[in-house]
Design an enzyme around this catalytic site. Structure first.
Site, PDB file in Angstrom:
ATOM      1  N   THR A  91     -12.551  -5.480   2.358  1.00  0.00           N
ATOM      2  CA  THR A  91     -11.573  -6.296   3.063  1.00  0.00           C
ATOM      3  C   THR A  91     -12.052  -6.664   4.465  1.00  0.00           C
ATOM      4  OG1 THR A  91      -9.359  -6.198   4.044  1.00  0.00           O
ATOM      5  CG2 THR A  91     -10.458  -4.105   3.737  1.00  0.00           C
ATOM      6  N   ASP A  92     -11.533  -7.779   4.989  1.00  0.00           N
ATOM      7  CA  ASP A  92     -11.859  -8.140   6.372  1.00  0.00           C
ATOM      8  C   ASP A  92     -11.184  -7.210   7.381  1.00  0.00           C
ATOM      9  OD1 ASP A  92      -9.232  -9.013   6.073  1.00  0.00           O
ATOM     10  OD2 ASP A  92      -9.615 -11.070   6.741  1.00  0.00           O
ATOM     11  N   GLU A  93     -10.210  -6.395   6.909  1.00  0.00           N
ATOM     12  CA  GLU A  93      -9.489  -5.527   7.852  1.00  0.00           C
ATOM     13  C   GLU A  93     -10.389  -4.456   8.459  1.00  0.00           C
ATOM     14  OE1 GLU A  93      -5.597  -4.255   6.807  1.00  0.00           O
ATOM     15  OE2 GLU A  93      -5.082  -6.153   5.881  1.00  0.00           O
ATOM     16  N   TYR A  95      -5.218   2.347   6.066  1.00  0.00           N
ATOM     17  CA  TYR A  95      -5.819   1.575   4.963  1.00  0.00           C
ATOM     18  C   TYR A  95      -7.206   1.066   5.350  1.00  0.00           C
ATOM     19  CZ  TYR A  95      -6.947  -2.592   2.189  1.00  0.00           C
ATOM     20  OH  TYR A  95      -7.606  -3.546   1.445  1.00  0.00           O
ATOM     21  N   LYS A  98     -10.985   1.941   3.855  1.00  0.00           N
ATOM     22  CA  LYS A  98     -11.897   0.930   3.285  1.00  0.00           C
ATOM     23  C   LYS A  98     -13.209   0.911   4.078  1.00  0.00           C
ATOM     24  CE  LYS A  98     -11.311  -1.630   0.336  1.00  0.00           C
ATOM     25  NZ  LYS A  98     -11.499  -1.550  -1.149  1.00  0.00           N
TER      26      LYS A  98
HETATM   27  P1  NAD Z   1      -3.752  -3.777  -6.131  1.00  0.00           P
HETATM   28  O1  NAD Z   1      -3.027  -2.720  -5.362  1.00  0.00           O
HETATM   29  O2  NAD Z   1      -2.990  -4.934  -6.679  1.00  0.00           O
HETATM   30  O3  NAD Z   1      -4.513  -3.108  -7.371  1.00  0.00           O
HETATM   31  C1  NAD Z   1      -5.209  -1.897  -7.263  1.00  0.00           C
HETATM   32  C2  NAD Z   1      -5.509  -1.415  -8.676  1.00  0.00           C
HETATM   33  O4  NAD Z   1      -6.255  -0.186  -8.580  1.00  0.00           O
HETATM   34  C3  NAD Z   1      -4.251  -1.111  -9.501  1.00  0.00           C
HETATM   35  O5  NAD Z   1      -4.376  -1.652 -10.799  1.00  0.00           O
HETATM   36  C4  NAD Z   1      -4.212   0.410  -9.554  1.00  0.00           C
HETATM   37  O6  NAD Z   1      -3.606   0.915 -10.727  1.00  0.00           O
HETATM   38  C5  NAD Z   1      -5.703   0.747  -9.498  1.00  0.00           C
HETATM   39  N1  NAD Z   1      -5.967   2.091  -8.996  1.00  0.00           N
HETATM   40  C6  NAD Z   1      -5.444   2.673  -7.879  1.00  0.00           C
HETATM   41  N2  NAD Z   1      -5.905   3.925  -7.750  1.00  0.00           N
HETATM   42  C7  NAD Z   1      -6.766   4.143  -8.786  1.00  0.00           C
HETATM   43  C8  NAD Z   1      -7.568   5.235  -9.187  1.00  0.00           C
HETATM   44  N3  NAD Z   1      -7.571   6.387  -8.513  1.00  0.00           N
HETATM   45  N4  NAD Z   1      -8.334   5.109 -10.291  1.00  0.00           N
HETATM   46  C9  NAD Z   1      -8.327   3.946 -11.005  1.00  0.00           C
HETATM   47  N5  NAD Z   1      -7.569   2.889 -10.683  1.00  0.00           N
HETATM   48  C10 NAD Z   1      -6.794   2.979  -9.590  1.00  0.00           C
HETATM   49  O7  NAD Z   1      -4.924  -4.251  -5.189  1.00  0.00           O
HETATM   50  P2  NAD Z   1      -5.555  -5.709  -4.961  1.00  0.00           P
HETATM   51  O8  NAD Z   1      -4.760  -6.419  -3.952  1.00  0.00           O
HETATM   52  O9  NAD Z   1      -5.811  -6.329  -6.273  1.00  0.00           O
HETATM   53  O10 NAD Z   1      -6.942  -5.297  -4.270  1.00  0.00           O
HETATM   54  C11 NAD Z   1      -8.066  -4.963  -5.065  1.00  0.00           C
HETATM   55  C12 NAD Z   1      -9.231  -4.616  -4.153  1.00  0.00           C
HETATM   56  O11 NAD Z   1      -9.527  -5.720  -3.327  1.00  0.00           O
HETATM   57  C13 NAD Z   1      -8.967  -3.438  -3.214  1.00  0.00           C
HETATM   58  O12 NAD Z   1     -10.142  -2.678  -3.120  1.00  0.00           O
HETATM   59  C14 NAD Z   1      -8.624  -4.094  -1.896  1.00  0.00           C
HETATM   60  O13 NAD Z   1      -8.970  -3.262  -0.814  1.00  0.00           O
HETATM   61  C15 NAD Z   1      -9.494  -5.329  -1.958  1.00  0.00           C
HETATM   62  N6  NAD Z   1      -9.010  -6.485  -1.200  1.00  0.00           N
HETATM   63  C16 NAD Z   1      -7.735  -6.941  -1.379  1.00  0.00           C
HETATM   64  C17 NAD Z   1      -7.308  -8.081  -0.690  1.00  0.00           C
HETATM   65  C18 NAD Z   1      -5.907  -8.639  -0.864  1.00  0.00           C
HETATM   66  O14 NAD Z   1      -5.528  -9.566  -0.147  1.00  0.00           O
HETATM   67  N7  NAD Z   1      -5.122  -8.167  -1.799  1.00  0.00           N
HETATM   68  C19 NAD Z   1      -8.178  -8.726   0.190  1.00  0.00           C
HETATM   69  C20 NAD Z   1      -9.474  -8.213   0.366  1.00  0.00           C
HETATM   70  C21 NAD Z   1      -9.876  -7.095  -0.355  1.00  0.00           C
HETATM   71  O1  DAU Z   2      -6.901  -9.108   5.005  1.00  0.00           O
HETATM   72  C1  DAU Z   2      -7.035  -8.563   3.716  1.00  0.00           C
HETATM   73  C2  DAU Z   2      -5.883  -7.618   3.438  1.00  0.00           C
HETATM   74  O2  DAU Z   2      -4.725  -8.425   3.260  1.00  0.00           O
HETATM   75  C3  DAU Z   2      -6.123  -6.744   2.206  1.00  0.00           C
HETATM   76  O3  DAU Z   2      -7.214  -5.898   2.449  1.00  0.00           O
HETATM   77  C4  DAU Z   2      -4.886  -5.908   1.898  1.00  0.00           C
HETATM   78  O4  DAU Z   2      -5.088  -5.170   0.699  1.00  0.00           O
HETATM   79  C5  DAU Z   2      -3.713  -6.833   1.721  1.00  0.00           C
HETATM   80  O5  DAU Z   2      -2.538  -6.077   1.510  1.00  0.00           O
HETATM   81  C6  DAU Z   2      -3.541  -7.737   2.944  1.00  0.00           C
HETATM   82  O6  DAU Z   2      -3.112  -6.956   4.097  1.00  0.00           O
HETATM   83  P1  DAU Z   2      -1.959  -7.475   5.102  1.00  0.00           P
HETATM   84  O7  DAU Z   2      -1.372  -6.304   5.776  1.00  0.00           O
HETATM   85  O8  DAU Z   2      -2.456  -8.602   5.937  1.00  0.00           O
HETATM   86  O9  DAU Z   2      -0.924  -8.097   4.020  1.00  0.00           O
HETATM   87  P2  DAU Z   2       0.678  -8.058   3.919  1.00  0.00           P
HETATM   88  O10 DAU Z   2       1.035  -9.010   2.805  1.00  0.00           O
HETATM   89  O11 DAU Z   2       1.204  -6.687   3.853  1.00  0.00           O
HETATM   90  O12 DAU Z   2       1.124  -8.698   5.305  1.00  0.00           O
HETATM   91  C7  DAU Z   2       0.739  -9.997   5.687  1.00  0.00           C
HETATM   92  C8  DAU Z   2       1.307 -10.249   7.070  1.00  0.00           C
HETATM   93  O13 DAU Z   2       2.734 -10.360   6.977  1.00  0.00           O
HETATM   94  C9  DAU Z   2       1.043  -9.125   8.052  1.00  0.00           C
HETATM   95  O14 DAU Z   2       0.826  -9.674   9.355  1.00  0.00           O
HETATM   96  C10 DAU Z   2       2.328  -8.306   8.043  1.00  0.00           C
HETATM   97  C11 DAU Z   2       3.390  -9.362   7.774  1.00  0.00           C
HETATM   98  N1  DAU Z   2       4.570  -8.893   6.996  1.00  0.00           N
HETATM   99  C12 DAU Z   2       4.330  -8.285   5.817  1.00  0.00           C
HETATM  100  C13 DAU Z   2       5.381  -7.837   5.044  1.00  0.00           C
HETATM  101  C14 DAU Z   2       5.149  -7.137   3.722  1.00  0.00           C
HETATM  102  C15 DAU Z   2       5.843  -9.115   7.457  1.00  0.00           C
HETATM  103  O15 DAU Z   2       6.042  -9.704   8.542  1.00  0.00           O
HETATM  104  N2  DAU Z   2       6.889  -8.672   6.705  1.00  0.00           N
HETATM  105  C16 DAU Z   2       6.717  -8.024   5.513  1.00  0.00           C
HETATM  106  O16 DAU Z   2       7.717  -7.640   4.853  1.00  0.00           O
END
Ligand code: NAD
Ligand code: DAU
Length: 350
Positions: free
Chosen positions: A131-133, A156, A160
């Site tokens: 992630t970019d975080e 988180y 990562k």
């Molecule tokens: P998600 O939470 O939707 O899915 C995570 C999956 O991992 C689920 O299916 C869960 O059951 C599985 N999992 C959790 N713990 C496990 C374990 N111990 N063993 C096996 N499986 C397990 O997550 P996502 O949003 O699809 O993100 C996927 C990946 O991409 C993560 O590594 C996250 O850090 C990264 N990522 C997400 C975003 C985003 O915006 N969602 C952006 C950048 C990177």
């Molecule tokens: O940047 C990549 C990341 O983006 C991934 O690595 C994470 O897995 C993914 O969850 C996401 O993280 P964020 O914290 O940015 O996403 P979230 O959807 O939780 O929040 C987006 C923005 O909205 C953030 O600034 C917090 C704000 N927010 C979020 C929620 C859930 C609110 O203001 N209210 C809310 O209820």
């Protein structure tokens, strides 16, 4: 060349899009999906491909080293794309240990299994999806580059970042063949309704409050989930070992502007009077340690591998809204599980 790829976390949001893409595009590959099916994992996300000849699902934990050893031995895995993780920042604030266990220990357990099975082979690859975080928060005018120093701010992102460091350390120490990508905020179908867009779409439909953290001034950089998966596919096949690639669509939005746009689109879709959805907005206590701004510079990926996003944000948002409106049953089912308790615990009844 036929390959056997292990995708971890393939029943989650991004993982399910990636598994579908790989199963459909590479009929000669075997795609093995290892997922623990936590609250965020759902096999319903993959119903359309679950009977494909080249697809196998295994329920299990990336922390289970004997399961991993068996999988590498039994299936002859020659590529790993690792997505399994605890992914929600708010949950990491409530329970950091779960993030260390899955994201750090789980990644190291997977690295060990791959290294043990692969030895010195150079025709294999471990792809770590990050992630970019990990880079922390930006000021105006700055962008995340692959060379930006790590500065994670939440439990988180710290977990990562630690997992990224372990992957690079295995490359440096053991010559382990890896690539890493760091992506911005994804959006699209099958995202669990705890993340901003699906939560707010669900709440608008149910006429519940929209909890905007702080003043809503934080900036996120949004990418259509299938464009992230296209980038992963490209990097897995054409990226260079030991390299990092930043993935993002140059699509920054201040939260409150995005929320107002969403509210306008939802009013149109639901035939409600203009301003109805926006009237649900509530400014609530900010997320502790809330990063102000993320923005990816994807020039390396564009220049070296020719990747570009396929969709405009307008089109992607419209598709996302349509998907959630036509999958209310899915939303209800996933919301009726463990998530409901979490939501109540954190925010109470709104
Ligand atoms: P998600 O939470 O939707 O899915 C995570 C999956 O991992 C689920 O299916 C869960 O059951 C599985 N999992 C959790 N713990 C496990 C374990 N111990 N063993 C096996 N499986 C397990 O997550 P996502 O949003 O699809 O993100 C996927 C990946 O991409 C993560 O590594 C996250 O850090 C990264 N990522 C997400 C975003 C985003 O915006 N969602 C952006 C950048 C990177
Ligand atoms: O940047 C990549 C990341 O983006 C991934 O690595 C994470 O897995 C993914 O969850 C996401 O993280 P964020 O914290 O940015 O996403 P979230 O959807 O939780 O929040 C987006 C923005 O909205 C953030 O600034 C917090 C704000 N927010 C979020 C929620 C859930 C609110 O203001 N209210 C809310 O209820």
């Amino acid at each position: 060349m036929a390959r056997t790829l292990l995708v971890t976390g393939g029943a989650g949001f991004i993982g399910s899009h990636l598994v579908r893409r790989l199963v459909q595009r590479y009929p000669d590959y075997r795609i093995l999906n290892l997922d623990l099916l936590t609250y965020a994992g759902n096999l319903e996300n993959l119903r359309d491909i679950e009977d494909a000849d080249n697809y196998t699902f295994v329920k299990g934990d990336i922390c289970d080293s004997s399961l991993l050893q068996n999988l590498f031995r039994d299936y002859g895995i020659d590529g790993v794309i690792h997505l399994a993780a605890e992914s929600h920042v708010d949950r990491s604030i409530l329970n950091p240990t779960a993030f260390v266990t899955t994201n750090v220990l789980g990644t190291v357990t997977l690295l060990n299994a791959a290294r043990q099975a692969w030895g010195d082979r150079d025709d294999v690859r471990f792809y770590h999806v990050s992630t970019d975080e990990v880079y922390g928060s930006l000021r105006d005018g700055e962008y995340f580059l692959e060379t930006t120093a790590y500065n994670p701010q939440s439990p988180y992102s710290a977990s990562k970042a630690a997992s990224d460091h372990f992957v690079r350390a295995y490359g440096n120490t053991y010559g382990f063949p890896f690539v890493i990508s760091n992506c911005s905020n994804n959006y699209g179908p099958y995202q669990f309704p705890e993340k901003l867009l699906p939560l707010f779409i669900a709440n608008i439909v149910q006429e519940k409050a929209l909890p905007v953290y702080g003043q809503g001034l934080n900036v996120r950089d949004w990418l259509w989930v299938e464009d992230h998966c296209a980038a992963i596919d490209l990097i897995f096949h054409q990226g260079q070992n030991g390299e990092t690639y930043n993935i993002g669509g140059r699509n920054e939005w201040k939260n409150i502007d995005l929320i107002h746009l969403l509210c306008r689109k939802m009013d149109e879709k639901l035939g409600r009077p203009a301003g109805h959805s926006a009237s649900l907005i509530r400014y609530v206590t900010d997320r502790p340690g809330h990063d102000m701004r993320y923005a990816i510079d994807p020039s390396k990926l564009e220049r070296e591998l020719g990747w570009t996003p396929s969709l405009t944000f307008e089109e992607g948002l419209a598709r996302t809204i349509d998907w959630y409106l036509s999958h209310q049953e899915w939303v209800n089912r996933v919301q009726s599980g463990a998530y409901q308790d979490y939501y109540q615990e954190q925010y109470g009844t709104r």
